[in-house]
Design a protein around this motif. Structure first.
Motif, PDB file in Angstrom:
ATOM      1  N   GLY A 251      10.713   3.717 -11.354  1.00 46.27           N
ATOM      2  CA  GLY A 251      10.140   4.005 -10.340  1.00 46.27           C
ATOM      3  C   GLY A 251      10.668   3.697  -8.337  1.00 46.27           C
ATOM      4  N   PRO A 252      10.459   4.388  -7.786  1.00 42.61           N
ATOM      5  CA  PRO A 252      10.773   3.494  -5.973  1.00 42.61           C
ATOM      6  C   PRO A 252      10.735   2.319  -5.773  1.00 42.61           C
ATOM      7  CG  PRO A 252       8.901   5.740  -6.361  1.00 42.61           C
ATOM      8  CD  PRO A 252       8.596   4.918  -7.569  1.00 42.61           C
ATOM      9  N   ASP A 253       9.960   1.768  -6.337  1.00 40.22           N
ATOM     10  CA  ASP A 253      10.161   0.221  -5.763  1.00 40.22           C
ATOM     11  C   ASP A 253      11.348  -0.648  -6.501  1.00 40.22           C
ATOM     12  OD1 ASP A 253       8.480   0.398  -8.221  1.00 40.22           O
ATOM     13  OD2 ASP A 253       8.241  -1.670  -8.338  1.00 40.22           O
ATOM     14  N   GLN A 254      11.687   0.579  -7.918  1.00 37.68           N
ATOM     15  CA  GLN A 254      12.814  -0.177  -7.986  1.00 37.68           C
ATOM     16  C   GLN A 254      14.502   0.132  -7.764  1.00 37.68           C
ATOM     17  OE1 GLN A 254      11.760   1.510 -12.169  1.00 37.68           O
ATOM     18  NE2 GLN A 254      11.872  -0.698 -12.781  1.00 37.68           N
ATOM     19  N   VAL A 255      14.624   0.727  -6.301  1.00 39.91           N
ATOM     20  CA  VAL A 255      15.842   1.729  -6.459  1.00 39.91           C
ATOM     21  C   VAL A 255      16.381   1.141  -4.371  1.00 39.91           C
ATOM     22  CG1 VAL A 255      15.778   3.743  -7.375  1.00 39.91           C
ATOM     23  CG2 VAL A 255      14.682   3.267  -4.854  1.00 39.91           C
TER      24      VAL A 255
ATOM     25  N   PHE B  28       9.728  13.249 -15.844  1.00 39.90           N
ATOM     26  CA  PHE B  28       9.661  12.578 -13.952  1.00 39.90           C
ATOM     27  C   PHE B  28       7.971  12.837 -13.571  1.00 39.90           C
ATOM     28  CE2 PHE B  28      13.459  11.096 -13.573  1.00 39.90           C
ATOM     29  CZ  PHE B  28      13.790  10.276 -13.482  1.00 39.90           C
ATOM     30  N   SER B  29       7.747  13.885 -14.137  1.00 37.93           N
ATOM     31  CA  SER B  29       6.014  14.426 -13.486  1.00 37.93           C
ATOM     32  C   SER B  29       4.697  13.361 -14.436  1.00 37.93           C
ATOM     33  CB  SER B  29       5.839  15.688 -13.413  1.00 37.93           C
ATOM     34  OG  SER B  29       7.079  16.753 -12.888  1.00 37.93           O
ATOM     35  N   ALA B  30       5.512  12.522 -15.311  1.00 36.25           N
ATOM     36  CA  ALA B  30       4.360  11.784 -16.209  1.00 36.25           C
ATOM     37  C   ALA B  30       4.870  10.209 -15.144  1.00 36.25           C
ATOM     38  CB  ALA B  30       4.805  11.482 -17.579  1.00 36.25           C
ATOM     39  N   ASN B  31       5.485  10.172 -14.284  1.00 31.65           N
ATOM     40  CA  ASN B  31       5.660   8.597 -14.028  1.00 31.65           C
ATOM     41  C   ASN B  31       4.678   8.981 -11.807  1.00 31.65           C
ATOM     42  OD1 ASN B  31       6.243   6.919 -12.286  1.00 31.65           O
ATOM     43  ND2 ASN B  31       8.204   6.282 -13.266  1.00 31.65           N
ATOM     44  N   PRO B  32       3.699   8.337 -12.762  1.00 30.73           N
ATOM     45  CA  PRO B  32       2.488   8.152 -11.103  1.00 30.73           C
ATOM     46  C   PRO B  32       3.111   8.258 -10.246  1.00 30.73           C
ATOM     47  CG  PRO B  32       1.754   6.453 -12.710  1.00 30.73           C
ATOM     48  CD  PRO B  32       2.973   7.111 -13.117  1.00 30.73           C
ATOM     49  N   ASN B  33       4.342   7.542 -10.232  1.00 34.14           N
ATOM     50  CA  ASN B  33       5.185   7.238  -8.735  1.00 34.14           C
ATOM     51  C   ASN B  33       5.536   8.489  -7.620  1.00 34.14           C
ATOM     52  OD1 ASN B  33       4.419   3.762  -8.876  1.00 34.14           O
ATOM     53  ND2 ASN B  33       6.005   4.707 -11.174  1.00 34.14           N
ATOM     54  N   TRP B  34       6.124   9.428  -8.687  1.00 36.90           N
ATOM     55  CA  TRP B  34       6.565  10.503  -8.463  1.00 36.90           C
ATOM     56  C   TRP B  34       5.862  12.016  -7.865  1.00 36.90           C
ATOM     57  CZ3 TRP B  34      10.858   8.549  -6.163  1.00 36.90           C
ATOM     58  CH2 TRP B  34      11.447   7.937  -6.890  1.00 36.90           C
ATOM     59  N   LYS B  35       6.287  12.155  -6.890  1.00 30.10           N
ATOM     60  CA  LYS B  35       5.498  13.900  -6.887  1.00 30.10           C
ATOM     61  C   LYS B  35       6.608  14.903  -7.015  1.00 30.10           C
ATOM     62  CE  LYS B  35       3.002  16.983  -3.680  1.00 30.10           C
ATOM     63  NZ  LYS B  35       2.347  17.461  -2.486  1.00 30.10           N
TER      64      LYS B  35
ATOM     65  N   SER C 212       0.719  -1.500   0.321  1.00 27.11           N
ATOM     66  CA  SER C 212       0.260  -0.191   0.172  1.00 27.11           C
ATOM     67  C   SER C 212       1.119   1.219   0.128  1.00 27.11           C
ATOM     68  CB  SER C 212      -1.054   0.150   1.403  1.00 27.11           C
ATOM     69  OG  SER C 212      -1.695   1.127   1.392  1.00 27.11           O
ATOM     70  N   LYS C 213       1.745   1.509   0.987  1.00 27.31           N
ATOM     71  CA  LYS C 213       2.695   2.197   1.125  1.00 27.31           C
ATOM     72  C   LYS C 213       3.717   2.148  -0.102  1.00 27.31           C
ATOM     73  CE  LYS C 213       6.655   3.982   3.934  1.00 27.31           C
ATOM     74  NZ  LYS C 213       7.869   4.588   4.774  1.00 27.31           N
ATOM     75  N   ASP C 214       3.698   2.008  -1.283  1.00 30.83           N
ATOM     76  CA  ASP C 214       4.609   2.220  -2.475  1.00 30.83           C
ATOM     77  C   ASP C 214       4.095   2.276  -3.770  1.00 30.83           C
ATOM     78  OD1 ASP C 214       6.752   0.255  -0.899  1.00 30.83           O
ATOM     79  OD2 ASP C 214       6.530  -1.187  -1.905  1.00 30.83           O
ATOM     80  N   LYS C 215       2.428   2.392  -3.118  1.00 30.83           N
ATOM     81  CA  LYS C 215       1.719   2.591  -4.245  1.00 30.83           C
ATOM     82  C   LYS C 215       1.314   4.713  -3.903  1.00 30.83           C
ATOM     83  CE  LYS C 215      -1.274  -1.595  -5.293  1.00 30.83           C
ATOM     84  NZ  LYS C 215      -2.130  -1.968  -4.713  1.00 30.83           N
ATOM     85  N   GLU C 216       1.778   4.964  -3.382  1.00 29.84           N
ATOM     86  CA  GLU C 216       1.685   6.212  -2.836  1.00 29.84           C
ATOM     87  C   GLU C 216       3.268   7.459  -3.667  1.00 29.84           C
ATOM     88  OE1 GLU C 216       2.434   6.708   1.358  1.00 29.84           O
ATOM     89  OE2 GLU C 216       0.435   5.569   2.087  1.00 29.84           O
ATOM     90  N   GLN C 217       2.986   8.171  -3.969  1.00 32.15           N
ATOM     91  CA  GLN C 217       3.693   8.700  -4.361  1.00 32.15           C
ATOM     92  C   GLN C 217       4.736   8.694  -3.643  1.00 32.15           C
ATOM     93  OE1 GLN C 217       1.391  12.104  -6.276  1.00 32.15           O
ATOM     94  NE2 GLN C 217       1.644  11.455  -8.328  1.00 32.15           N
ATOM     95  N   ARG C 218       6.333   9.601  -3.826  1.00 32.02           N
ATOM     96  CA  ARG C 218       7.676   9.666  -3.115  1.00 32.02           C
ATOM     97  C   ARG C 218       7.715  10.582  -3.818  1.00 32.02           C
ATOM     98  NH1 ARG C 218       8.173   4.190  -1.277  1.00 32.02           N
ATOM     99  NH2 ARG C 218       9.866   5.080  -0.065  1.00 32.02           N
TER     100      ARG C 218
END
Length: 417
Positions: A181-185, A76-83, A43-49
């Protein structure tokens, strides 16, 4: 009249043919915290970082390139994982601290400080430099809470691959932004081999030498094997030690002495030389100062094509960090996975064995129960009743052990990923 023995063949979910439900019940009851923890993590990983992107430096002009910075933010703004923090916010916050965003920020310490000012979890810094028919770029991603660089990328793009000169570069950066994405680092801390710095003895003011030094530093960040002393900190230290880098003679003995004075454990020596025939040659070497050992030294062939030197430099580090002694992170993961896979295999084998014993005992109990019903004397009935109860009890015990074995195998598999 004799009481009927307890008949539990309806509970065959503990035997081998129907063990899945038992394993599921045992697994859920035995590991609720892990399951809920994984669910919370997903659930946390789905939040924007939150990420701040510093305008990359152009190593030719040694100034920031706002246009490439804005392109990176847009991508990067077009990637929904990032804010992504807007540049206006970045400028405003820096003004509050009397900092000028026009000053290049392309080292770890600067990015880390920016992350704290902007309350960003991640900060990206790097360089994009145009030279002849190519763009050379570096990107680094800093994870501020753990104070480390967690992802890096080095590359070069030929300008005329697509449409306008910048089209191929734009396409490359857009693809990087879409894929990362955050899950790849990996933000987990890993043990470092020591403190390392890059000693660049190339001719001052040369754009190729700046590009090479920037790429060397980025390769080292990407390896995550060392704590890196940045260029600015190194220059300040050399000044404090009254060491003239321009007059330094890079012999093995001289480098060991210099490393000892700087109190570092490792040093990369880099030198881009102009040859008499107008070509270029690159010298690269990695020294283990603490062990007084030259780990690797590669002098390149002379070339008129700068791209070949970039390829040479990339091969140097790619092959170096594939050596077993420099594969600490992946090696540790591999070793851990070997143990968890071995544990899973053993648990699975035990679970299957106990499951079979449970099934066999249950079958024996059925046969003894039929004999009990056919008994013609009280003595025979009592004897067969005891056997039925013993077999049913064994079936239950073996079934529970089998369920625990398979649940254990599932637990080992969970920890292997």
């Amino acid at each position: 009249m004799l009481p009927l023995p307890v008949k539990i063949s309806n509970m065959r979910f503990l035997s081998l043919p129907g063990l899945g439900l038992g394993v599921l019940l045992i697994g859920l009851s035995g590991m609720p915290s892990a399951a809920f923890s994984d669910q919370a993590k997903l659930s946390k990983d789905k939040e924007q970082r939150v990420m701040a992107i510093m305008d990359p430096i152009d190593l030719h002009t040694q100034k920031i390139d706002v246009e490439w910075g804005e392109f990176l933010r847009k991508s990067f703004s077009a990637n929904p994982n990032w804010k992504i923090i807007p540049r206006d916010t970045l400028v405003s916050k820096f003004k509050d601290y009397k900092l000028d965003t026009r000053n290049p920020c392309h080292e770890f310490q600067c990015a880390f400080d920016a992350g704290n000012i902007l309350s960003a979890e991640f900060v990206m810094f790097g360089s994009v430099t145009s030279m002849d028919d190519l763009y050379a770029f570096t990107l680094n991603l800093v994870h501020v809470p753990t104070s480390q660089t967690v992802w890096s990328r080095v590359g070069e793009i030929r300008k005329r691959q697509l449409g306008t000169p910048s089209s191929a570069m734009e396409a490359t950066l857009a693809q990087i932004a879409g894929d990362l994405g955050p899950d790849q680092v990996r933000t987990g801390r890993r043990d470092k081999r020591g403190l390392l710095t890059v000693l660049d003895l190339s001719a001052a003011g040369s754009t190729p030498s700046r590009i090479m030094a920037e790429r060397v530093a980025t390769h080292l960040y990407a390896s995550r094997n060392y704590d890196i002393m940045g260029k600015k900190e190194m220059e300040e230290l050399l000044t404090a030690l009254d060491i003239n880098k321009g007059a330094f003679n890079p012999t093995d003995t001289g480098i060991y002495l210099l490393g000892g004075k700087m109190d570092i454990t490792h040093l990369v020596y880099s030198r881009l030389l102009a040859t008499k025939s107008g070509g270029l040659q690159l010298q690269l070497a990695l020294y283990d100062i603490a062990a007084r050992k030259k780990v690797r030294e590669w002098p390149s062939q002379e070339t008129m094509d700068f791209r070949k030197l970039l390829e040479f430099e990339d091969k140097f580090f790619s092959s170096l960090f594939k050596l077993p002694e420099y594969d600490g992170g992946s090696g540790a993961i591999s070793s851990g996975r070997q143990w968890t896979w071995a544990g899973a295999g053993l648990s699975l084998a035990l679970g299957a064995a106990f499951g079979y014993l449970s099934y066999a005992a249950s079958q024996d109990a059925d046969r003894e129960y039929e004999r009990f019903q056919a008994a013609r004397s009280r003595e025979t009935a009592e004897s067969r009743q005891t056997k039925v109860q013993d077999k049913e009890r064994s079936s239950v015990v073996y079934g529970v052990m089998g369920g625990l074995g398979l649940a254990g195998a599932g637990g080992f598999l969970m920890f292997s990923f």
